[in-house]
Design an enzyme around this catalytic site. Structure first.
Site, PDB file in Angstrom:
ATOM      1  N   ASN A   9      43.205  35.550  31.990  1.00 50.31           N
ATOM      2  CA  ASN A   9      44.326  36.253  31.350  1.00 50.31           C
ATOM      3  C   ASN A   9      45.030  37.065  32.429  1.00 50.31           C
ATOM      4  OD1 ASN A   9      46.071  37.832  29.882  1.00 50.31           O
ATOM      5  ND2 ASN A   9      44.470  39.006  28.831  1.00 50.31           N
ATOM      6  N   TRP A  10      46.187  36.589  32.816  1.00 52.04           N
ATOM      7  CA  TRP A  10      46.906  37.247  33.915  1.00 52.04           C
ATOM      8  C   TRP A  10      47.596  38.543  33.485  1.00 52.04           C
ATOM      9  CZ3 TRP A  10      49.595  32.385  36.502  1.00 52.04           C
ATOM     10  CH2 TRP A  10      48.643  31.698  37.249  1.00 52.04           C
ATOM     11  N   GLY A 172      38.920  46.204  32.387  1.00 50.62           N
ATOM     12  CA  GLY A 172      39.614  46.818  33.519  1.00 50.62           C
ATOM     13  C   GLY A 172      38.928  48.068  34.048  1.00 50.62           C
ATOM     14  N   GLY A 233      40.217  38.951  33.188  1.00 50.76           N
ATOM     15  CA  GLY A 233      41.481  39.590  33.561  1.00 50.76           C
ATOM     16  C   GLY A 233      41.631  39.646  35.069  1.00 50.76           C
ATOM     17  N   GLY A 234      41.348  40.802  35.633  1.00 52.76           N
ATOM     18  CA  GLY A 234      41.579  41.057  37.055  1.00 52.76           C
ATOM     19  C   GLY A 234      41.073  39.971  37.999  1.00 52.76           C
TER      20      GLY A 234
HETATM   21  P1  13P Z   1      39.273  42.581  33.068  1.00 57.41           P
HETATM   22  O1  13P Z   1      38.550  41.299  33.409  1.00 57.41           O
HETATM   23  O2  13P Z   1      40.304  42.951  34.077  1.00 57.41           O
HETATM   24  O3  13P Z   1      38.334  43.672  32.702  1.00 57.41           O
HETATM   25  O4  13P Z   1      40.119  42.245  31.727  1.00 57.41           O
HETATM   26  C1  13P Z   1      39.484  41.665  30.645  1.00 57.41           C
HETATM   27  C2  13P Z   1      40.506  41.229  29.673  1.00 57.41           C
HETATM   28  O5  13P Z   1      41.133  42.046  29.029  1.00 57.41           O
HETATM   29  C3  13P Z   1      40.762  39.789  29.529  1.00 57.41           C
HETATM   30  O6  13P Z   1      41.557  39.528  28.420  1.00 57.41           O
END
Ligand code: 13P
Length: 248
Positions: A9-10, A172, A233-234
């Site tokens: 998920n960018w 995050g 995410g990240g």
């Molecule tokens: P992170 O991997 O940056 O913690 O984000 C998770 C997320 O919200 C994926 O949808």
């Protein structure tokens, strides 16, 4: 047997030029067979990414959509618009959308139904805040989110949905849920699906964990019972990191 499903998920990162650069590098890397992989990109990148990813087997996802067919909803994107581009999946009810853009269990449910009707596979997100976890109410809260998201969804349709368990306190923050915590909650989600639709659907449904998944913790999480995938995410922003996770 459930196919492992790793989705990146960018969020609101990357221009189209950056997205294409990522896709070119990522698609050229060796990828294990038998792992379903998707990239969830901002709307403006989807058409260009669809072309770039052609023949790669990498699926394309949107991060949101509207639940109405069409109409005077300035700034919104419909399921048919996504389908026209060839988008495979849509993330629905991400906690950031619930938190900052007023999404509710009800809008999540409407979007899930609309996506399914349009031939787009929902990745439906649920997860509790730290406050709810510390009050000992996480199980009840997440189970009720799942029930609400699936209201009036038939068993046949439910079997097409991916559920992503993303505890808000792990998103995050670098604070990953332990495999024990994540597995327990994903198991609870499977139990809820079983109550709603029976074993056939609950055993088929792919359940992802999301929240600070990175190359160093992906393997352990992915080898935990009831965790079939990751929503990243990240660590999905850099092709090498994301591929390390896909190779868990
Ligand atoms: P992170 O991997 O940056 O913690 O984000 C998770 C997320 O919200 C994926 O949808």
């Amino acid at each position: 047997m459930r196919t492992p499903f790793i989705a990146g998920n960018w969020k609101m990162y990357k221009t189209t030029a950056q997205a294409l650069e990522f896709a070119g590098r990522f698609a050229a890397m060796d990828r294990p067979a038998g792992v379903n992989v998707a990239l969830a990109a901002p709307f403006t990148q989807l058409a260009a990414l669809k072309k770039k990813l052609e023949g790669s087997g990498i699926k394309l996802a949107a991060q949101n959509m509207h639940y109405e067919e069409e109409g005077a909803f300035t700034g919104e994107i419909s399921a048919a618009m996504l389908r026209e581009i060839g988008v495979d999946y849509c993330i629905i009810g991400h906690s950031e959308r619930r938190q900052y853009f007023g999404e509710t269990d009800d809008t999540v449910n409407q979007k899930v139904k609309k996506a399914l009707g349009a031939g787009i596979l929902p990745i439906c997100c649920v997860g509790e805040s730290l406050e709810i976890r510390e009050a000992g109410e996480a199980a009840e809260y997440v189970s009720s989110q799942v029930r609400a998201a699936l209201k009036d969804v038939s068993a046949g349709e439910a079997a097409q949905i991916t559920i992503a368990y993303e505890p808000i306190w792990a998103i995050g923050t670098g604070r990953t849920a332990t495999p024990g915590q994540a597995g327990e909650m994903c198991g609870l989600i499977r139990e809820t699906l079983k109550e709603l639709y029976g074993t056939d659907v609950s055993e088929k449904t792919v359940i992802q964990y999301g929240g600070s998944v990175k190359p160093s913790n992906a393997s352990e999480l992915m080898h935990t019972e009831h965790i079939d995938g990751a929503l990243v995410g990240g660590a999905s922003l850099v092709p090498e990191d994301f591929m390390d996770i896909v190779r868990f």
